[in-house]
Design a protein around this motif. Structure first.
Motif, mmCIF file in Angstrom:
data_model
loop_
_atom_site.group_PDB
_atom_site.id
_atom_site.type_symbol
_atom_site.label_atom_id
_atom_site.label_comp_id
_atom_site.label_asym_id
_atom_site.label_seq_id
_atom_site.Cartn_x
_atom_site.Cartn_y
_atom_site.Cartn_z
ATOM 1 N N LEU A 1 -8.692 12.263 10.704
ATOM 2 C CA LEU A 1 -9.628 11.290 10.295
ATOM 3 C C LEU A 1 -9.897 10.220 10.281
ATOM 4 O O LEU A 1 -8.705 9.529 10.709
ATOM 5 N N GLU A 2 -10.616 9.146 10.447
ATOM 6 C CA GLU A 2 -10.809 7.406 10.585
ATOM 7 C C GLU A 2 -11.492 7.278 9.743
ATOM 8 O O GLU A 2 -13.051 7.909 9.569
ATOM 9 N N PHE A 3 -11.599 5.759 8.723
ATOM 10 C CA PHE A 3 -12.578 6.191 8.285
ATOM 11 C C PHE A 3 -11.748 3.803 7.530
ATOM 12 O O PHE A 3 -10.313 3.626 7.985
ATOM 13 N N CYS A 4 -12.816 3.163 7.030
ATOM 14 C CA CYS A 4 -12.165 2.322 5.687
ATOM 15 C C CYS A 4 -11.510 2.228 4.741
ATOM 16 O O CYS A 4 -12.427 3.228 3.984
ATOM 17 N N ALA A 5 -10.383 1.801 4.315
ATOM 18 C CA ALA A 5 -9.699 2.146 2.970
ATOM 19 C C ALA A 5 -9.679 0.625 2.243
ATOM 20 O O ALA A 5 -9.304 0.296 3.318
ATOM 21 N N ASN A 6 -10.328 0.677 1.015
ATOM 22 C CA ASN A 6 -9.825 -0.256 0.013
ATOM 23 C C ASN A 6 -10.414 -1.644 0.280
ATOM 24 O O ASN A 6 -10.594 -2.505 -0.533
ATOM 25 N N ARG A 7 -11.659 -1.196 0.527
ATOM 26 C CA ARG A 7 -12.128 -2.270 0.704
ATOM 27 C C ARG A 7 -13.501 -2.668 -0.298
ATOM 28 O O ARG A 7 -13.650 -1.520 -1.424
ATOM 29 N N GLU B 1 -3.064 2.142 -3.496
ATOM 30 C CA GLU B 1 -2.775 3.044 -3.062
ATOM 31 C C GLU B 1 -3.656 4.261 -2.176
ATOM 32 O O GLU B 1 -4.791 3.216 -2.749
ATOM 33 N N VAL B 2 -2.912 4.695 -1.163
ATOM 34 C CA VAL B 2 -4.066 5.511 -0.403
ATOM 35 C C VAL B 2 -3.421 7.041 -0.449
ATOM 36 O O VAL B 2 -2.924 7.212 -0.415
ATOM 37 N N ARG B 3 -5.072 7.863 -0.783
ATOM 38 C CA ARG B 3 -4.446 9.727 -1.114
ATOM 39 C C ARG B 3 -5.274 10.093 0.199
ATOM 40 O O ARG B 3 -6.269 10.333 -0.045
ATOM 41 N N LEU B 4 -4.591 10.821 1.015
ATOM 42 C CA LEU B 4 -4.700 11.513 2.304
ATOM 43 C C LEU B 4 -4.730 12.709 1.440
ATOM 44 O O LEU B 4 -4.493 13.755 1.780
ATOM 45 N N TYR B 5 -6.399 13.307 1.972
ATOM 46 C CA TYR B 5 -6.078 14.940 2.162
ATOM 47 C C TYR B 5 -7.183 15.263 2.593
ATOM 48 O O TYR B 5 -8.282 14.337 2.982
ATOM 49 N N ARG B 6 -7.490 16.487 2.590
ATOM 50 C CA ARG B 6 -8.475 16.777 3.483
ATOM 51 C C ARG B 6 -9.891 17.976 2.531
ATOM 52 O O ARG B 6 -9.385 18.429 1.702
ATOM 53 N N GLN C 1 5.691 13.759 5.244
ATOM 54 C CA GLN C 1 5.435 15.719 4.311
ATOM 55 C C GLN C 1 4.620 15.983 3.070
ATOM 56 O O GLN C 1 4.214 14.885 3.486
ATOM 57 N N PRO C 2 4.186 16.782 3.505
ATOM 58 C CA PRO C 2 2.928 17.481 2.299
ATOM 59 C C PRO C 2 3.833 16.885 1.053
ATOM 60 O O PRO C 2 4.862 16.774 0.817
ATOM 61 N N GLY C 3 3.182 16.149 0.876
ATOM 62 C CA GLY C 3 3.384 15.631 -0.769
ATOM 63 C C GLY C 3 4.323 14.890 -0.918
ATOM 64 O O GLY C 3 4.724 13.692 -1.871
ATOM 65 N N GLU C 4 4.356 14.038 0.420
ATOM 66 C CA GLU C 4 5.434 12.362 0.607
ATOM 67 C C GLU C 4 4.091 11.059 -0.010
ATOM 68 O O GLU C 4 2.580 11.856 0.431
ATOM 69 N N ARG C 5 5.282 10.342 -0.482
ATOM 70 C CA ARG C 5 3.890 9.227 -0.407
ATOM 71 C C ARG C 5 5.466 8.150 0.429
ATOM 72 O O ARG C 5 6.963 7.968 0.562
ATOM 73 N N VAL D 1 0.919 -1.120 0.034
ATOM 74 C CA VAL D 1 0.167 -0.175 0.104
ATOM 75 C C VAL D 1 0.942 1.037 0.131
ATOM 76 O O VAL D 1 2.430 1.079 0.764
ATOM 77 N N THR D 2 0.796 1.698 -0.517
ATOM 78 C CA THR D 2 1.292 3.370 -0.569
ATOM 79 C C THR D 2 0.166 4.490 -0.303
ATOM 80 O O THR D 2 -0.275 4.823 -0.637
ATOM 81 N N LEU D 3 1.210 4.958 0.841
ATOM 82 C CA LEU D 3 0.355 6.568 1.315
ATOM 83 C C LEU D 3 0.333 7.726 0.738
ATOM 84 O O LEU D 3 1.862 7.181 0.003
ATOM 85 N N HIS D 4 0.076 8.326 0.492
ATOM 86 C CA HIS D 4 0.320 9.649 -0.544
ATOM 87 C C HIS D 4 -0.183 10.782 0.729
ATOM 88 O O HIS D 4 -1.540 10.823 0.678
ATOM 89 N N ASN D 5 0.310 12.115 0.684
ATOM 90 C CA ASN D 5 -0.278 13.177 1.511
ATOM 91 C C ASN D 5 -0.678 13.988 0.533
ATOM 92 O O ASN D 5 0.343 14.641 0.328
#
Length: 128
Positions: A109-115, A123-128, A80-84, A48-52
């Motif tokens: 934030l709390e959530f279930c990802a990639n079900r 990939e999981v893109r983290l944004y607000r 960091q912002p923009g880091e993965r 899993v690649t996390l993207h900020n």
């Protein structure tokens, strides 16, 4: 009168057996059975690649996931912002996993990802 022949030695018998057509067919059958019936799918970790994708530092990411009889938690610190960042989970694809993301400004934030997402690279893109 001819003298009786001594019995063949064990290593001569082994060589004769290995050279026989029956042994060759038996080994070919074993190979064919393995090729047809064995499960050749290599299972590895779920990557899993996390993207900020926000402009705020992520202080921490908690991942909770379970399947069958196992349950695991994973902590990742500071993105960091923009880091993965790529992480490996011992988890089947499509089962989803719980995430808690804490930002430097105090929001979380709390959530279930990639079900339902298939594939071993996700990939999981983290944004607000």
């Amino acid at each position: 009168m001819t003298e009786p022949q001594p019995p063949p030695k064990w290593n001569d018998r082994l060589v004769d057996t290995l050279r026989s057509r029956g042994t060759l067919l038996f080994l070919a059958g074993l190979l064919a059975g393995w090729l047809v019936f064995a499960d050749h799918a290599r299972e590895g970790p779920l990557l899993v690649t996390l993207h900020n994708d926000s402009d705020v530092l992520i202080e921490s990411v908690w991942l909770d996931f379970s399947h069958a009889l196992s349950q695991s938690s994973l902590y990742e610190g500071r993105l960091q912002p923009g880091e993965r960042r790529r992480i490996a989970l011992n988890h089947p694809p499509g089962a989803g996993f719980n995430m808690k993301v804490s930002y430097a400004d105090g929001e979380s934030l709390e959530f279930c990802a990639n079900r339902g997402v298939s594939g071993r690279r996700q990939e999981v893109r983290l944004y607000r």
